[in-house]
Design a protein around this motif. Structure first.
Motif, PDB file in Angstrom:
ATOM      1  N   SER A 199      39.371  71.234  30.819  1.00  0.00           N
ATOM      2  CA  SER A 199      38.643  71.478  31.916  1.00  0.00           C
ATOM      3  C   SER A 199      37.957  72.834  32.335  1.00  0.00           C
ATOM      4  N   ARG A 200      39.013  73.458  32.137  1.00  0.00           N
ATOM      5  CA  ARG A 200      38.350  74.910  32.381  1.00  0.00           C
ATOM      6  C   ARG A 200      37.690  75.612  31.307  1.00  0.00           C
ATOM      7  N   LEU A 224      46.173  61.453  37.777  1.00  0.00           N
ATOM      8  CA  LEU A 224      45.516  62.000  36.340  1.00  0.00           C
ATOM      9  C   LEU A 224      45.417  60.825  35.470  1.00  0.00           C
ATOM     10  N   ALA A 226      49.555  75.813  31.398  1.00  0.00           N
ATOM     11  CA  ALA A 226      47.917  75.954  31.272  1.00  0.00           C
ATOM     12  C   ALA A 226      47.458  77.263  31.757  1.00  0.00           C
ATOM     13  N   ASN A 227      47.615  77.841  32.684  1.00  0.00           N
ATOM     14  CA  ASN A 227      47.356  79.196  33.326  1.00  0.00           C
ATOM     15  C   ASN A 227      47.636  80.177  32.658  1.00  0.00           C
ATOM     16  N   LEU A 257      44.685  68.806  30.045  1.00  0.00           N
ATOM     17  CA  LEU A 257      43.594  68.408  30.825  1.00  0.00           C
ATOM     18  C   LEU A 257      43.200  69.853  31.382  1.00  0.00           C
ATOM     19  N   GLN A 258      43.986  70.475  31.891  1.00  0.00           N
ATOM     20  CA  GLN A 258      43.588  71.691  32.713  1.00  0.00           C
ATOM     21  C   GLN A 258      42.667  72.556  31.617  1.00  0.00           C
ATOM     22  N   VAL A 259      43.415  72.935  30.571  1.00  0.00           N
ATOM     23  CA  VAL A 259      42.526  73.896  29.747  1.00  0.00           C
ATOM     24  C   VAL A 259      41.342  73.355  29.324  1.00  0.00           C
ATOM     25  N   ASN A 266      50.550  72.610  34.608  1.00  0.00           N
ATOM     26  CA  ASN A 266      49.517  73.592  35.112  1.00  0.00           C
ATOM     27  C   ASN A 266      49.795  75.042  34.999  1.00  0.00           C
ATOM     28  N   ARG A 267      51.114  75.421  35.150  1.00  0.00           N
ATOM     29  CA  ARG A 267      51.387  76.674  34.906  1.00  0.00           C
ATOM     30  C   ARG A 267      51.391  77.354  33.563  1.00  0.00           C
ATOM     31  N   ALA A 271      49.234  67.119  31.368  1.00  0.00           N
ATOM     32  CA  ALA A 271      48.605  68.184  32.411  1.00  0.00           C
ATOM     33  C   ALA A 271      48.176  69.304  31.749  1.00  0.00           C
TER      34      ALA A 271
END
Length: 690
Positions: free
Chosen positions: A393-394, A327, A577-578, A389-391, A574-575, A386
């Motif tokens: 990116s999505r 990352l 973020a999901n 980054l995930q939010v 990541n959890r 983390a």
């Protein structure tokens, strides 16, 4: 005879000159009680009127007309209007009168009996000062704080202090006098009030400076608050205030997106301009200027802003996390970072006097907006980064992430003082926290180590109730946030019932203070060999069901047998973020953990149904682990045959026992492995069998 005549003429000339000098100076009358008088200050210490004289200089003559114990109420136990100091103040014919009365009216001899007369008595005092000098400028002061350690705090003083505090601005407005807020800078400084009511010399200095500022204004350079700056992210689709300081009563202009907005600073030099709503995008620049000064904020994005807070597992840095290197190397053009650095770490050492003083002054956090360079990412919260980054990116939306955490900190330290003081249980111990069993022994012992060299009765510390709110959170209250990320609880796991109260209090107080219905995305404690943690994790699950707009990420499956800081942090980010993608951005994903819904019993077989899943499975298709049964005598039993059937776990119960409770993932260090079809692990839980 001639010599005597010359002497008489000379003496007369001096007397006349002194009289002219006196009346060419502005006369300032400081009217008040023991706080004005200077009760408790040592002889070498100067009262606030004495310090005010030094600040104002020779063009003013300041007189102290304070009387210890005085009440504003004319029927109170020591009415100020019956004192010799009151008569002297009127005879002084002040050009400026500073009134600071009302603290003693919180006495049970006063407010319950005569509180309805407070407004009229204050108005009469103001009127009589105007009669002594029709041109007098009158300022009335807000009450100085009374802290929870005061002997009468819970028996009425707290509530009567609040009632008077609410009245004083109304009195100022209706009598057309100016209001000086001497409470604002003192309400967070319990260290200055050894007896919980009288400020020490530093407190007197703060009062004097505030009064001087009200009389003469303030001269200071144009600036913005520290949480604004280059590379910042402002919350999209909401109005965003830009806040700063400048000299008193100065015109401030702000240019953004080819439009100019303007305002005027108040007497304290504070200014604020509200930017209109803007959709996601950027970069933009903002130019701010006065007649002679100018500054520019560059590279501003509009997107979603998150506050990441808590203790050491939130602070755990990306460079130390498993898989963090990948990352760190990855580009993240739409992520911006604000790390609030701790001035000192709460390691097992004694802090020096300079550190102790800075902490008392609430100078604990510092930081600025930065780009996600490799170095900045490496030193940032692994979970928070983390997540961001995930939010980003999505969603393709810029994400600003503000990290504000303190390793080892307890929940109490993150709640504002007023809210703590409003609860009778919490108010009973927050001032004596270093000796209170309500505070976990780790926090008490570590603070004793850090504060060993301090002689201050109420020496501050980041584990102290209200400290991290006052030193950190309070600076972000005008910031618009999408949501809060929260990972904390390790320092409150000794008292689960108290934490339930504290966490509910924290969530409601932040929503009230931020004036936003903030969603809370929080992490359930991990698994480790600490005996109270299963019940604590279950309590966190129950809190999730009781508090609206809260979402919990499970972390027990990636715990560590002996390390309270497990390194598998990216998966937790990541959890979270999901969860945000599902609930904030309405992605069609199942991000919520499977949890108990209901059960059925038939032929010695119990079927436990879970919600937040279409089907259940185990991690890596291993045999199902984690379920235990409790019989009517409290013994723990292992289940017989156990199997998964869609969203149901079927358990054979022993025929010779009465089962009263089923538990899942109830070991301190858990190897439980149930998850849903989206590989979200099930939460620790327990439920009774009727």
């Amino acid at each position: 005879m001639l010599r005597w005549t010359k002497k008489i003429i000379l003496i007369t000339s001096i007397t006349v000159y002194s009289s002219i000098a006196l009346y060419s100076q502005k006369r300032v009358a400081c009217i008040g009680d023991s706080i004005t008088k200077g009760l408790g200050l040592k002889k070498e210490n100067k009262t606030y009127p004495q310090q005010l004289q030094e600040l104002l200089g020779s063009n003013f003559i300041v007189q102290n007309f304070g009387f210890s114990g005085a009440t504003l109420l004319s029927k109170g136990h020591k009415p100020y209007v019956e004192t010799q100091e009151y008569k002297q103040a009127l005879a002084f014919h002040p050009d400026i009168a500073i009134i600071a009365l009302g603290v003693n009216d919180t006495d049970p001899r006063n407010w319950p009996n005569y509180g309805d007369e407070f407004e009229q008595d204050y108005s009469t005092l103001i009127s009589n000062l105007r009669k002594s000098n029709p041109d007098v400028s009158i300022y009335i002061c807000t009450l100085t704080p009374i802290f929870s350690g005061h002997t009468r705090f819970l028996s009425g003083t707290r509530d009567w202090h609040q009632a008077i505090t609410a009245l004083i601005p109304k009195i100022a407005k209706n009598n057309q006098v100016k209001l000086i807020n001497i409470n604002e800078q003192l309400k967070s400084r319990i260290d200055l009030f050894e007896d919980n009511i009288h400020p020490n010399v530093e407190g007197a200095t703060i009062i004097a400076k505030q009064v001087k500022q009200a009389i003469q204004g303030i001269v200071q350079p144009l600036s913005v608050k520290a949480n604004f700056g280059d590379h910042m992210v402002l919350q999209r689709n909401r109005e965003n205030p830009i806040i700063g300081k400048v000299s008193s009563n100065k015109k401030v202009m702000l240019t953004f997106n080819d439009k100019t907005y303007q305002t005027q600073s108040d007497e304290n030099g504070d200014w604020s301009i509200l930017l209109p709503k803007r959709s996601a995008g950027g970069p933009y620049d903002i130019q701010i200027q006065t007649e002679h000064e100018e500054l520019k904020i560059k590279d501003i994005l509009f997107g979603d802003v998150y506050l990441a807070s808590g203790q050491s597992n939130m602070a755990f840095e990306l460079k130390n996390a498993r898989g963090g290197d990948s990352l760190i190397q990855m580009n993240a053009p739409k992520v911006r970072l604000f790390k609030n650095n701790n001035f000192v770490q709460t390691n097992p050492t004694s802090w020096d006097l300079n550190t102790l003083e800075k902490i008392n002054k609430l100078d604990f956090f510092s930081g600025n907006w930065t780009l996600p360079t490799q170095e900045n990412k490496a030193n940032f919260s692994a979970i928070a980064y983390a997540f961001a980054l995930q939010v980003s990116s999505r969603t393709n939306i810029p994400i600003g992430i503000v990290e504000l955490d303190v390793p080892g900190s307890n929940t109490e330290s993150w709640i504002d003082r007023t809210t703590l003081e409003q609860n009778n249980l919490l108010a009973s111990y927050i001032h004596s926290w270093r000796k209170s069993d309500f505070i976990q022994d780790f926090c008490r012992n570590r603070s004793d180590q850090n504060l060993a060299l301090s002689s201050t009765k109420y020496q501050r510390h980041p584990y102290e109730p209200a400290y991290n709110f006052e030193a950190g959170i309070s600076h972000w209250l005008h910031t618009q946030f999408t949501a809060v990320l929260w990972y904390q609880g390790e320092s409150n796991a000794h008292n689960i019932e108290l934490h339930e109260l504290l966490f509910k209090t924290l969530v409601s107080s932040w929503r009230q203070n931020f004036k936003q219905d903030l969603p809370f995305y929080y992490v359930q404690l991990s698994s480790i060999e600490r005996p109270s943690w299963p019940r604590f994790r279950d309590s966190q699950r129950k809190l999730n069901t009781e508090l609206e707009n809260t979402y919990m990420a499970v972390s027990s499956d990636v715990g560590d047998l002996s390390d309270v800081h497990p390194k598998n942090k990216i998966i937790i980010g990541n959890r979270l973020a999901n969860l945000a993608l599902a609930h904030e951005y309405k992605f069609k994903i199942n991000a919520d953990y499977p949890t108990f819904d209901h059960y059925t019993i038939k032929n010695s077989k119990i079927k436990v149904y879970f919600k937040n899943c279409k089907s259940l499975k185990t991690n890596n298709n291993q045999p199902l682990q984690g379920f235990t049964l409790i019989d009517e005598k409290g013994y723990t039993l292992q289940p017989g045959k156990i199997s998964i059937q869609k969203n149901c776990v079927s358990i054979d119960m022993p025929s010779d026992k009465i089962i009263t409770e089923i538990r899942y993932a109830y070991s301190p260090y858990s190897t439980a492995n149930l998850q849903n079809e989206a590989e979200v692990p099930a939460s620790t839980c327990s439920f009774k069998i009727d």
